[in-house]
Design an enzyme around this catalytic site. Structure first.
Site, short mmCIF file in Angstrom:
data_model
loop_
_atom_site.label_atom_id
_atom_site.label_comp_id
_atom_site.label_asym_id
_atom_site.label_seq_id
_atom_site.Cartn_x
_atom_site.Cartn_y
_atom_site.Cartn_z
N HIS A 136 -39.00 16.23 56.18
CA HIS A 136 -38.87 16.62 57.13
C HIS A 136 -38.45 18.00 57.31
CE1 HIS A 136 -38.08 11.73 58.04
NE2 HIS A 136 -38.74 11.85 57.11
N ARG A 183 -20.73 10.45 51.72
CA ARG A 183 -20.82 11.40 51.92
C ARG A 183 -22.34 12.72 51.18
NH1 ARG A 183 -14.68 11.28 49.47
NH2 ARG A 183 -16.25 10.81 47.98
N TRP A 196 -39.74 3.59 61.60
CA TRP A 196 -39.43 3.49 60.28
C TRP A 196 -38.15 2.20 60.18
CZ3 TRP A 196 -41.80 5.34 55.58
CH2 TRP A 196 -40.70 5.07 54.82
N THR A 247 -18.78 18.59 46.07
CA THR A 247 -18.91 18.13 47.18
C THR A 247 -18.27 18.67 48.50
OG1 THR A 247 -16.69 17.91 46.66
CG2 THR A 247 -17.97 16.12 45.30
N ARG A 281 -8.19 11.00 55.81
CA ARG A 281 -8.26 12.84 55.04
C ARG A 281 -9.65 12.85 55.80
NH1 ARG A 281 -7.72 14.03 48.99
NH2 ARG A 281 -9.94 13.70 48.72
N SER A 300 -31.25 6.89 57.17
CA SER A 300 -31.06 5.91 57.18
C SER A 300 -29.39 5.53 57.63
CB SER A 300 -31.68 5.38 55.64
OG SER A 300 -32.63 5.39 55.98
N GLU A 317 -37.82 11.93 62.87
CA GLU A 317 -38.20 12.72 63.03
C GLU A 317 -38.62 14.01 64.18
OE1 GLU A 317 -42.19 10.06 62.56
OE2 GLU A 317 -41.58 8.92 60.89
N ASN A 339 -19.33 5.37 50.94
CA ASN A 339 -19.59 6.40 51.05
C ASN A 339 -20.83 6.79 51.13
OD1 ASN A 339 -19.29 8.64 49.86
ND2 ASN A 339 -19.04 7.93 47.90
C1 LIG Z 1 -37.99 7.11 62.48
C2 LIG Z 1 -37.00 7.21 60.94
N1 LIG Z 1 -35.95 6.75 60.61
C3 LIG Z 1 -35.39 6.41 59.91
C4 LIG Z 1 -35.59 7.27 58.74
C5 LIG Z 1 -34.71 7.11 57.56
O1 LIG Z 1 -34.51 8.74 56.72
P1 LIG Z 1 -34.57 8.88 55.19
O2 LIG Z 1 -35.04 8.33 54.91
O3 LIG Z 1 -33.57 10.22 55.47
O4 LIG Z 1 -33.15 7.47 54.90
C6 LIG Z 1 -36.68 8.31 58.66
C7 LIG Z 1 -36.98 8.61 57.34
O5 LIG Z 1 -38.62 8.98 57.55
C8 LIG Z 1 -38.19 8.28 60.08
O6 LIG Z 1 -38.86 8.10 59.88
#
Ligand SMILES: Cc1ncc(COP(=O)(O)O)c(C=O)c1O
Length: 422
Positions: free
Chosen positions: A217, A275, A117, A58, A248, A86, A191, A273
């Site tokens: 990526h 992490r 995305w 971890t 913490r 995300s 990206e 969470n």
């Molecule tokens: C422009 C954009 N934002 C957010 C994300 C989300 O990333 P992840 O797939 O790591 O959750 C992506 C993923 O390809 C992306 O292209």
């Protein structure tokens, strides 16, 4: 890496790695030119073994070191690693409306791109902000800045920008729009690791920036992401939101409030969470070392293929990059021109049949996705640029390895089709 026996392990691990599986094991039969190729090597695997054998799986010192090196790489003071891009977008949105920060209030309007995305859009929505789509320029694949200005109203408080496909937006203009209208700026750079505008890394122009280290990526930690910012207090808020709201995990708060609560289990805020694991951070450290070579190779491959596409500029072109921008090409995004005599789908069918994997430009015009029927705020009528990208855009993989032979073969496959259809 602490492991004394990595030298002994190197050869057996290398022998286990099936180099032909690098071209995406489960799709290998179908595609000789896949969307992505595994970019990690024996060093990443040894680092993961090291974390496992030292029982530090971890978040530990590799996570801290990866955050430090990443911040240095992009030129900011704070970097906070999370388990995906995300999650980075999600924490940024929740930080904006957090009671300790209050940059925005729930219900405030944030302008978002219509081609991106989707989690870039879901994040502010989940945090209670009201999103409004801005059209996308079919040449740059980034926000149409004229439409951005037109959409700003007395309700608008923020802009969530994306540097799609590694193409930096015109940051002079974006910053001037933000300044003139007193808007907060956040940047999705998921990206765009390695991209810069006038020498300044994307992600450092606004309040915070997000990055993704998903498999395909610029660098990969298998799954993973990063938030960057230049504000210690905000970075501590990200650390709280990353892990339960737990005191913490903060870096700068040194003294716990006088509450009589055991500091080991003190909660200063709410949180998720999200992490990362130490194995992911170990991958990140190794991958970061490879980034300059990856970047140079991607640029070389794009220029090589660009020379072929120049013969057909009346039919198709790559996305357009501003002279002041240093593009960190994520893929080979191709737009067919309005004059193109054939349908996009017939070209895609040909490419797929010839073993070339294709994709739409991310989610296309997002308002056309079924999900948008569920939420009234996701409906936005007039988005001609996004429609053009939806109808005439697609992308192919761009691999950070020497690829002239493959790109010649790719050009031949395009040529067969073009000769038949023009
Ligand atoms: C422009 C954009 N934002 C957010 C994300 C989300 O990333 P992840 O797939 O790591 O959750 C992506 C993923 O390809 C992306 O292209």
């Amino acid at each position: 890496m602490n492991l004394k026996y990595t030298y002994q392990l190197r050869e057996p691990v290398q022998a286990l790695m099936n180099e032909s599986s690098r071209i995406n094991s489960f799709k290998m039969q179908k595609y000789w030119y896949p969307l992505s190729i595994a970019t990690y090597d024996v060093e990443e695997i040894l680092s993961a073994i090291d974390s496992l054998c030292s029982f530090r799986t971890t978040m530990w010192e590799k996570t801290i070191e990866f955050e430090r090196q990443f911040a240095h790489e992009v030129g900011c003071s704070e970097a906070i690693m999370v388990n995906s891009g995300s999650s980075a977008d999600l924490l940024i949105a929740f930080a904006l409306v957090n009671p300790t920060n209050k940059s925005l209030n729930p219900g405030d309007e944030i302008l978002v791109p219509s081609v991106t995305w989707p989690t870039q859009i879901w994040s502010p929505m989940m945090a209670g902000l009201k999103v409004r789509f801005v059209d996308t320029d079919p040449n740059s694949l980034n926000m149409d800045l004229n439409d951005l200005e037109a959409k700003i109203s007395s309700n608008t408080r923020a802009i969530s920008l994306v540097h799609l496909m590694g193409n930096p937006c015109n940051m002079d203009r974006v910053l001037s729009i933000c300044q003139k209208n007193n808007l907060i700026l956040i940047e999705d750079c998921c990206e765009a690791l390695g991209a810069a505008f006038k020498g300044k890394a994307v992600g450092t122009f606004g309040l915070a920036g997000s990055f993704s280290f998903f498999f395909s990526h610029h660098i990969t930690t298998m799954e993973g992401g990063m938030i960057i910012c230049n504000d210690q207090q905000l970075s501590d808020l990200f650390r709280l939101l990353r892990a339960h709201g737990w005191a913490r995990n903060t870096k700068y708060i040194k003294t716990a409030p006088e509450t009589g609560i055991d500091p080991m289990y003190m909660f200063l805020n709410w949180g998720f969470n999200v992490r990362p694991s130490e194995l992911q951070a170990g991958f990140g450290l190794e991958q970061l070392r490879r980034l300059p070579a990856f970047h140079a190779q991607r640029v070389a491959n794009v220029s090589y293929f660009q020379r072929y596409l120049n013969n057909h500029s009346e039919i198709m072109h790559l996305m357009k990059v501003l002279p002041d921008a240093d593009c960190s090409w994520f893929a080979l995004p191709i737009m067919l021109t309005p004059e193109c005599p054939f349908e996009k789908q017939s070209l895609l069918t040909h490419l797929e049949e010839q073993g070339v994997e294709t994709r739409p430009i991310v989610a296309g015009n997002l308002t056309k996705q079924p999900v948008c029927k569920l939420y009234p705020e996701l409906q936005e009528g007039n988005l001609p640029g996004s429609d053009a990208i939806h109808d005439r855009g697609f992308y192919l993989g761009l691999h950070p390895f020497e690829a002239t032979k493959n790109l010649d073969r790719l050009a031949d496959i395009f040529e067969q089709f073009i000769r038949k259809h023009t």
